[in-house]
Design a protein around this motif. Structure first.
Motif, PDB file in Angstrom:
ATOM      1  N   ASN A 183       0.838  -1.200   0.000  1.00  0.00           N
ATOM      2  CA  ASN A 183       0.000   0.000   0.000  1.00  0.00           C
ATOM      3  C   ASN A 183       0.875   1.254   0.000  1.00  0.00           C
ATOM      4  OD1 ASN A 183      -2.814  -1.135   0.446  1.00  0.00           O
ATOM      5  ND2 ASN A 183      -1.717  -2.056   2.162  1.00  0.00           N
ATOM      6  N   ALA A 229      -6.012   1.717   2.390  1.00  0.00           N
ATOM      7  CA  ALA A 229      -5.186   0.577   2.800  1.00  0.00           C
ATOM      8  C   ALA A 229      -6.030  -0.482   3.488  1.00  0.00           C
ATOM      9  CB  ALA A 229      -4.065   1.048   3.720  1.00  0.00           C
ATOM     10  N   CYS A 235       2.675  -1.604   4.401  1.00  0.00           N
ATOM     11  CA  CYS A 235       1.980  -0.314   4.346  1.00  0.00           C
ATOM     12  C   CYS A 235       2.972   0.822   4.580  1.00  0.00           C
ATOM     13  CB  CYS A 235       0.880  -0.246   5.402  1.00  0.00           C
ATOM     14  SG  CYS A 235      -0.448  -1.441   5.181  1.00  0.00           S
ATOM     15  N   VAL A 252      -2.250   4.289  10.503  1.00  0.00           N
ATOM     16  CA  VAL A 252      -1.718   3.226   9.650  1.00  0.00           C
ATOM     17  C   VAL A 252      -0.798   2.315  10.460  1.00  0.00           C
ATOM     18  CG1 VAL A 252      -0.240   2.716   7.662  1.00  0.00           C
ATOM     19  CG2 VAL A 252      -1.927   4.552   7.514  1.00  0.00           C
ATOM     20  N   GLY A 276       5.059  -2.175   8.429  1.00  0.00           N
ATOM     21  CA  GLY A 276       4.932  -0.811   7.939  1.00  0.00           C
ATOM     22  C   GLY A 276       6.284  -0.130   7.836  1.00  0.00           C
TER      23      GLY A 276
END
Length: 237
Positions: free
Chosen positions: A85, A115, A136, A159, A179
């Motif tokens: 993402n 996302a 992400c 996120v 992430g």
């Protein structure tokens, strides 16, 4: 399922300044890629490649998200394994009391909701095929805030929380979720927006692409639930 090629990955934002580097790098590593796009002018940035499938999609629309997943899962010989993402947006310049609530809604939509929606739709396929890897893009600002961008910072912090929650929730399904927390990324758009800025510490798209490739690979099989800083360390000395 292990990340043994040939496999498929979705790269949202794969025609953008960062996404182009990620797309090119993953193609060079043998991945089949599905890249949604919404700005036609950006298509010239990505190479013509037999393993690259482009699809016009508005990822805020559920039916378009489903179309992306359908395309990514159509080849049983190259099953969907990776979800990357990269789509996001940035606003700054006003303090909280000066910022309309609609700005927060827009930042949450582009940075978090897209996302969430894509991963949510992909998860049943990853579970059925025995696992996968989700990456992400967050922001270093989520852990090192600066004034004037509270809506952006809050959405990127969300996120990071989503990454941690997904990693715990799907660990038993062999799905890893991580992430990245980049500093300012050295893209043409950021250079144009800040022509006088010192870019020596800006994160390089090619470096971020290598980290993403690592997180999609079996070499990172022990890594999940991490939010990883990425920066141009050589430029910060």
């Amino acid at each position: 399922m292990t990340a043994t090629l040939p496999l498929t990955a979705i790269v949202t934002g794969g025609t953008g300044g960062l996404g182009t580097a990620v797309t090119e790098h993953l193609l060079s590593r043998g991945w089949r890629l599905v890249v949604p796009w919404c700005v036609e002018a950006e298509l010239d940035r990505v190479p013509v490649h037999p393993d690259l499938e482009l699809i016009h999609a508005d990822l805020s629309v559920e039916s378009d998200v489903e179309a992306v997943i359908d395309l990514a899962t159509k080849d049983d010989q190259r099953p969907l394994y990776g979800v990357v993402n990269l789509v996001g947006g940035f606003v700054s310049g006003q303090r909280v009391h000066e910022t309309p609530i609609e700005v927060l809604d827009a930042q949450l939509s582009i940075n978090l909701r897209i996302a969430y929606s894509l991963v949510q739709t992909a998860l049943p396929h990853l579970i059925r095929r025995g696992g996968g890897s989700v990456v992400c893009i967050g922001s270093a600002a989520a852990v090192r805030p600066f004034p004037g961008a509270a809506t952006y910072i809050a959405s990127k912090a969300a996120v990071g929380a989503l990454v941690e929650a997904l990693a715990v929730e799907y660990a038993c399904d062999n799905i890893r979720v991580n992430g990245l927390l980049p500093t300012m990324i050295d893209t043409p758009a950021n250079r144009e927006a800040m022509p006088e800025a010192d870019r020596t510490s800006w994160a390089r798209p090619s470096d971020i692409a290598e980290v993403i490739a690592f997180l999609l690979s079996d070499s990172s099989r022990a890594v999940t639930g991490a939010t990883i800083p990425v920066a141009n360390t050589a430029g910060s000395c």
